[in-house]
Design a protein around this motif. Structure first.
Motif, short mmCIF file in Angstrom:
data_model
loop_
_atom_site.label_atom_id
_atom_site.label_comp_id
_atom_site.label_asym_id
_atom_site.label_seq_id
_atom_site.Cartn_x
_atom_site.Cartn_y
_atom_site.Cartn_z
N ASP A 118 0.75 -1.13 0.08
CA ASP A 118 0.04 0.01 -0.13
C ASP A 118 0.71 1.19 0.08
O ASP A 118 0.53 2.16 0.45
N ASN A 119 1.98 1.33 -0.65
CA ASN A 119 2.88 2.44 -0.63
C ASN A 119 3.13 3.09 -1.94
O ASN A 119 3.64 3.79 -2.30
N ASN A 120 2.04 2.96 -2.77
CA ASN A 120 2.09 3.57 -4.21
C ASN A 120 3.31 3.23 -4.85
O ASN A 120 3.65 4.14 -5.85
N LEU A 121 4.02 2.15 -4.79
CA LEU A 121 5.22 1.77 -5.65
C LEU A 121 4.78 1.76 -7.18
O LEU A 121 3.83 0.97 -7.27
N VAL A 122 5.27 2.14 -8.06
CA VAL A 122 4.99 1.97 -9.56
C VAL A 122 6.32 1.58 -10.07
O VAL A 122 7.62 1.94 -9.63
N GLY A 123 6.09 1.03 -11.34
CA GLY A 123 7.43 0.52 -12.02
C GLY A 123 7.45 -0.86 -12.17
O GLY A 123 6.46 -1.78 -11.87
N GLU A 124 8.51 -1.47 -12.65
CA GLU A 124 8.73 -2.74 -12.61
C GLU A 124 9.75 -3.23 -11.61
O GLU A 124 10.45 -2.44 -11.16
N LEU A 125 9.57 -4.57 -11.35
CA LEU A 125 10.54 -5.11 -10.50
C LEU A 125 11.94 -5.12 -11.06
O LEU A 125 12.13 -5.67 -12.23
N PRO A 126 13.22 -4.70 -10.44
CA PRO A 126 14.33 -4.51 -10.95
C PRO A 126 15.03 -5.87 -11.03
O PRO A 126 14.84 -6.53 -9.84
N ASN A 127 15.65 -6.37 -11.79
CA ASN A 127 16.66 -7.33 -11.86
C ASN A 127 17.55 -7.22 -10.59
O ASN A 127 17.88 -8.53 -10.40
N GLU A 128 18.03 -6.44 -10.22
CA GLU A 128 18.95 -5.92 -9.04
C GLU A 128 18.46 -6.53 -7.67
O GLU A 128 19.30 -6.76 -7.02
N LEU A 129 17.09 -7.03 -7.82
CA LEU A 129 16.77 -7.67 -6.65
C LEU A 129 17.59 -8.94 -6.26
O LEU A 129 17.81 -9.36 -5.05
N SER A 130 17.87 -9.64 -7.35
CA SER A 130 18.70 -10.75 -7.12
C SER A 130 20.03 -10.53 -6.45
O SER A 130 20.87 -11.75 -5.74
N SER A 131 20.53 -9.17 -6.11
CA SER A 131 21.85 -9.04 -5.57
C SER A 131 21.59 -9.07 -4.07
O SER A 131 22.51 -8.95 -3.40
N LEU A 132 20.22 -9.18 -3.73
CA LEU A 132 20.14 -9.21 -2.02
C LEU A 132 20.02 -10.80 -1.96
O LEU A 132 18.95 -11.52 -1.58
N SER A 133 20.99 -11.54 -1.73
CA SER A 133 21.29 -12.68 -1.71
C SER A 133 20.75 -13.41 -0.49
O SER A 133 20.28 -14.66 -0.61
N LYS A 134 20.60 -12.64 0.56
CA LYS A 134 19.87 -13.36 1.94
C LYS A 134 18.33 -13.06 2.16
O LYS A 134 17.59 -13.33 2.93
N LEU A 135 17.96 -12.29 0.89
CA LEU A 135 16.61 -11.76 1.07
C LEU A 135 15.55 -13.12 1.24
O LEU A 135 15.50 -14.04 0.50
N ARG A 136 14.56 -12.96 2.15
CA ARG A 136 13.61 -14.25 2.26
C ARG A 136 12.26 -13.83 2.04
O ARG A 136 11.29 -14.79 1.99
N SER A 137 11.77 -12.33 2.35
CA SER A 137 10.29 -12.25 1.90
C SER A 137 10.25 -10.83 1.20
O SER A 137 11.10 -9.74 1.43
N ILE A 138 9.65 -10.67 0.14
CA ILE A 138 9.01 -9.43 -0.41
C ILE A 138 7.75 -9.45 -0.52
O ILE A 138 6.95 -10.41 -0.91
N SER A 139 7.21 -8.35 -0.08
CA SER A 139 5.62 -8.14 0.02
C SER A 139 5.46 -6.58 -0.50
O SER A 139 5.60 -5.53 0.20
N LEU A 140 4.84 -6.59 -1.51
CA LEU A 140 4.52 -5.04 -2.30
C LEU A 140 3.41 -5.21 -2.85
O LEU A 140 3.04 -4.84 -3.83
N GLU A 141 2.27 -5.65 -2.03
CA GLU A 141 1.18 -5.77 -2.36
C GLU A 141 0.29 -4.54 -2.53
O GLU A 141 0.68 -3.42 -2.01
N ASN A 142 -0.53 -4.43 -3.49
CA ASN A 142 -1.50 -3.28 -3.62
C ASN A 142 -0.71 -2.02 -4.10
O ASN A 142 -0.76 -1.11 -3.32
N GLY A 143 -0.05 -2.23 -5.12
CA GLY A 143 0.63 -0.95 -5.64
C GLY A 143 0.41 -0.70 -7.18
O GLY A 143 -0.61 -1.16 -7.62
N GLY A 144 1.30 -0.15 -7.64
CA GLY A 144 1.13 0.11 -9.31
C GLY A 144 2.23 -0.33 -9.95
O GLY A 144 2.75 -0.07 -11.11
N LEU A 145 2.53 -1.95 -9.48
CA LEU A 145 3.87 -2.22 -10.11
C LEU A 145 3.16 -2.99 -11.38
O LEU A 145 2.20 -3.45 -11.32
N HIS A 146 4.03 -3.39 -12.50
CA HIS A 146 3.75 -3.65 -13.55
C HIS A 146 4.87 -4.58 -14.20
O HIS A 146 6.05 -4.68 -13.76
N GLY A 147 4.52 -5.31 -15.36
CA GLY A 147 5.63 -6.03 -16.00
C GLY A 147 5.55 -7.61 -15.67
O GLY A 147 4.72 -7.99 -15.15
#
Length: 104
Positions: free
Chosen positions: A46-75
């Motif tokens: 619910d933070n009005n994030l817009v755009g596409e998910l970046p490939n660079e997320l893969s550089s966060l090698s220890k990332l366990r959880s992504i929650s970006l619900e209810n935004g303006g993401l696309h792609g």
């Protein structure tokens, strides 16, 4: 200023939407949690994030959880998400994201 006031506020309030959070280290940012100094969770529903998910997320090698619900993401889901070996939760509901979660 409201930048620091809102980004330091961890409770639900009017600051939670459209929050400004880029100060300090990423472990102090709003919507980010770290474990042993390493980025572990991103929760920005619910933070009005817009755009596409970046490939660079893969550089966060220890990332366990992504929650970006209810935004303006696309792609499409970036194939690089399959590189996140510790990822156990991904919540992108109520966005316009297509594709399947890549296997690791």
């Amino acid at each position: 200023n409201d930048w620091k006031r809102c980004s330091g506020n961890r409770s639900k309030s009017s600051c939670d939407r459209n929050v400004r959070w880029l100060h300090g280290t990423e472990c102090s940012w709003y919507g980010v949690a770290c474990l042993d100094g390493t980025l572990d969770q991103i929760t920005m529903d619910d933070n009005n994030l817009v755009g596409e998910l970046p490939n660079e997320l893969s550089s966060l090698s220890k990332l366990r959880s992504i929650s970006l619900e209810n935004g303006g993401l696309h792609g499409t889901l970036p194939p690089s998400l399959g590189e996140l070996q510790h990822l156990v939760k991904i919540d992108l509901d109520y966005n316009n994201i297509t594709g399947t979660l890549p296997s690791s």
